[in-house]
Design a protein around this motif. Structure first.
Motif, mmCIF file in Angstrom:
data_model
loop_
_atom_site.group_PDB
_atom_site.id
_atom_site.type_symbol
_atom_site.label_atom_id
_atom_site.label_comp_id
_atom_site.label_asym_id
_atom_site.label_seq_id
_atom_site.Cartn_x
_atom_site.Cartn_y
_atom_site.Cartn_z
ATOM 1 N N LEU A 32 0.823 -1.210 0.000
ATOM 2 C CA LEU A 32 0.000 0.000 0.000
ATOM 3 C C LEU A 32 0.860 1.264 0.000
ATOM 4 C CD1 LEU A 32 -2.853 -0.990 2.465
ATOM 5 C CD2 LEU A 32 -2.993 -0.755 -0.008
ATOM 6 N N VAL A 33 1.900 1.283 0.824
ATOM 7 C CA VAL A 33 2.782 2.450 0.889
ATOM 8 C C VAL A 33 3.493 2.652 -0.444
ATOM 9 C CG1 VAL A 33 4.887 3.352 1.952
ATOM 10 C CG2 VAL A 33 3.083 2.408 3.384
ATOM 11 N N VAL A 48 -4.321 4.206 -4.271
ATOM 12 C CA VAL A 48 -3.941 2.804 -4.118
ATOM 13 C C VAL A 48 -4.441 2.070 -5.351
ATOM 14 C CG1 VAL A 48 -4.201 0.722 -2.733
ATOM 15 C CG2 VAL A 48 -4.039 2.949 -1.607
ATOM 16 N N CYS A 49 -3.518 1.520 -6.108
ATOM 17 C CA CYS A 49 -3.853 0.794 -7.347
ATOM 18 C C CYS A 49 -4.729 1.647 -8.266
ATOM 19 C CB CYS A 49 -4.518 -0.526 -7.041
ATOM 20 S SG CYS A 49 -3.467 -1.650 -6.108
ATOM 21 N N SER A 50 -4.416 2.926 -8.370
ATOM 22 C CA SER A 50 -5.087 3.889 -9.253
ATOM 23 C C SER A 50 -6.481 4.304 -8.797
ATOM 24 C CB SER A 50 -5.157 3.364 -10.691
ATOM 25 O OG SER A 50 -3.859 3.163 -11.191
ATOM 26 N N TYR A 51 -6.886 3.953 -7.598
ATOM 27 C CA TYR A 51 -8.204 4.345 -7.083
ATOM 28 C C TYR A 51 -8.047 5.110 -5.774
ATOM 29 C CZ TYR A 51 -10.354 1.339 -10.542
ATOM 30 O OH TYR A 51 -10.752 0.781 -11.720
ATOM 31 N N ARG A 52 -9.028 5.965 -5.504
ATOM 32 C CA ARG A 52 -9.037 6.728 -4.258
ATOM 33 C C ARG A 52 -10.487 6.963 -3.841
ATOM 34 N NH1 ARG A 52 -5.914 12.424 -3.154
ATOM 35 N NH2 ARG A 52 -6.786 12.791 -1.113
ATOM 36 N N VAL A 53 -10.718 6.960 -2.547
ATOM 37 C CA VAL A 53 -12.052 7.232 -2.005
ATOM 38 C C VAL A 53 -12.101 8.693 -1.567
ATOM 39 C CG1 VAL A 53 -13.698 6.662 -0.180
ATOM 40 C CG2 VAL A 53 -12.337 4.846 -1.242
ATOM 41 N N PHE A 54 -13.185 9.378 -1.930
ATOM 42 C CA PHE A 54 -13.385 10.774 -1.553
ATOM 43 C C PHE A 54 -14.643 10.881 -0.691
ATOM 44 C CE2 PHE A 54 -11.211 11.003 -5.632
ATOM 45 C CZ PHE A 54 -10.187 11.894 -5.367
ATOM 46 N N PHE A 55 -14.591 11.729 0.318
ATOM 47 C CA PHE A 55 -15.755 12.043 1.141
ATOM 48 C C PHE A 55 -16.330 13.359 0.640
ATOM 49 C CE2 PHE A 55 -17.638 14.126 4.906
ATOM 50 C CZ PHE A 55 -18.635 13.204 5.157
ATOM 51 N N ILE A 56 -17.607 13.389 0.347
ATOM 52 C CA ILE A 56 -18.263 14.574 -0.202
ATOM 53 C C ILE A 56 -18.754 15.451 0.945
ATOM 54 C CG2 ILE A 56 -20.097 15.415 -1.714
ATOM 55 C CD1 ILE A 56 -17.823 13.764 -3.085
ATOM 56 N N MET A 57 -18.251 16.684 0.994
ATOM 57 C CA MET A 57 -18.535 17.576 2.123
ATOM 58 C C MET A 57 -19.573 18.651 1.807
ATOM 59 S SD MET A 57 -14.614 17.862 3.492
ATOM 60 C CE MET A 57 -14.996 19.018 4.758
ATOM 61 N N SER A 58 -20.034 18.719 0.568
ATOM 62 C CA SER A 58 -21.038 19.738 0.253
ATOM 63 C C SER A 58 -22.117 19.134 -0.635
ATOM 64 C CB SER A 58 -20.386 20.939 -0.458
ATOM 65 O OG SER A 58 -20.167 20.641 -1.819
ATOM 66 N N GLY A 59 -23.160 19.890 -0.855
ATOM 67 C CA GLY A 59 -24.270 19.433 -1.680
ATOM 68 C C GLY A 59 -24.203 19.940 -3.111
ATOM 69 N N SER A 60 -23.030 20.396 -3.553
ATOM 70 C CA SER A 60 -22.928 21.008 -4.882
ATOM 71 C C SER A 60 -23.180 20.032 -6.026
ATOM 72 C CB SER A 60 -21.556 21.664 -5.073
ATOM 73 O OG SER A 60 -20.531 20.688 -5.116
ATOM 74 N N MET A 61 -23.097 18.735 -5.774
ATOM 75 C CA MET A 61 -23.322 17.750 -6.838
ATOM 76 C C MET A 61 -24.630 16.985 -6.665
ATOM 77 S SD MET A 61 -21.129 17.910 -9.221
ATOM 78 C CE MET A 61 -21.478 16.380 -10.069
ATOM 79 N N GLU A 62 -25.483 17.450 -5.744
ATOM 80 C CA GLU A 62 -26.774 16.781 -5.561
ATOM 81 C C GLU A 62 -27.661 17.045 -6.774
ATOM 82 O OE1 GLU A 62 -28.507 17.591 -1.761
ATOM 83 O OE2 GLU A 62 -26.958 16.496 -0.726
#
Length: 139
Positions: A32-33, A48-62
């Motif tokens: 992983l490192v 990690v292996c070309s992927y990443r998780v994002f946390f959505i903090m606003s409603g701009s894409m609702e």
């Protein structure tokens, strides 16, 4: 005396299993490192292996992407063209360093910079984004 031999054998087997388990954990951590470091060096973005998780903090894409949800991004190679209508993650300078914006690509300027907009925003994002600032396509 013969009763203690199976106990010794069992402890030896358990010790080997424990070593294999911890070696596997260490190997996974090293992988992983190295994956994150290699990604950062090659693309400027950590993943990690070309992927990443994002946390959505606003409603701009609702309504497509809800506030306080998670999305997965896949690294976009720098030589790959971006597609209008697709959702991307790009970097923008903030007061505390770079921040990541996840918005939809709505157009490309004559000089090759990109125009983004949140689905629920009334107006497009103020600044045009350079290609090297776009790192992930949201899958």
């Amino acid at each position: 005396m013969s009763a203690s031999i199976p106990g010794k054998r069992k402890r030896r087997i358990m010790s080997r299993i424990e070593k294999i388990f911890w070696n596997g954990i260490c190997a996974a951590a090293i992988f992983l490192v190295l994956s994150m470091a290699g990604s950062k060096l090659l693309t400027g973005w950590s993943s990690v292996c070309s992927y990443r998780v994002f946390f959505i903090m606003s409603g701009s894409m609702e309504p497509e992407i809800r506030e306080n949800s998670f999305v997965i991004g896949k690294v976009v190679p720098r030589d790959r063209a971006l597609e209008v209508g697709q959702v991307y993650a790009y970097r923008e300078e903030g007061m505390l360093g770079d921040k990541i914006i996840i918005h939809r690509l709505i157009g490309v300027s004559e000089d090759g910079r990109y125009q983004f907009k949140g689905d629920s925003n009334a107006m497009a994002d103020e600044r045009l984004v350079e290609r090297e600032d776009v790192g992930y396509v949201i899958v």
